[in-house]
Design an enzyme around this catalytic site. Sequence first.
Site: not given
Length: 256
Positions: A160, A165
């Site tokens: 992540h 993202d």
Amino acid sequence: MINPNRQIVLDTETTGMNQLGAHYEGHCIIEIGAVELINRRYTGNNXHIYIKPDRPXDPDAIKVHGITDEMLADKPEFKEVAQDFLDYINGAELLIHNAPFDVGFMDYEFRKLNLNVKTDDICLVTDTLQMARQMYPGKRNNLDALCDRLGIDNSKRTLHGALLDAEILADVYLMMTGGQTNLFDEEESVESGVIRVMQEKTAEEIKSAVDFSHNLKLLQPTNDELQAHLEFLKMMNKKSGNNCLWDKRFGNNNVH
């Protein structure tokens, strides 16, 4: 005042979160990534910053985002970037996947600095996770699942990261809501091919152009599929300021 044409797709990474009580209490934002869209087009005016927290990151959080305490040692503290961040998001619609998580952290950081501001006061917040759940009820709707469903390449997403993202979420949002070009932009999209044909032809003209001589099998939607479709049209109608073309051309009274 909210600018309806300016959207910021936003994501954060943090030192961790609490399983009980307020999920943000005692934790810090360590990364912010944001992608700006104006009239549903990428502008390149993106924001990305790492932030030095006042506490170590939880080991479980580091496993998710890969951001270590050593990486943040020379980065600015939140108080040093807070005003620039507020100026950047002010007046925009924020598109956030699972918005309560990120907005909770943002407002917590503002409170720690005694800033008399809440995200909802200066931005319109749209939770793209809730949008996806309305469009795809009963399905997995995290970013990876949505990328698979919509054919979006997320092969670079091994960990992540806030900016990556946000970039992926921008692609997902545009795909979920009709593509990068705004369907309801009078100067561009309404004059483009398919929509122009829809404007020039009546429903009867379109119907008469279809050859029904081949005895094609007629597929009827299930009740769940029909309901999901109606929810999608409601969302599109709301996003377009009650200018949903399907509603206008074919008199769909179910879209409000």
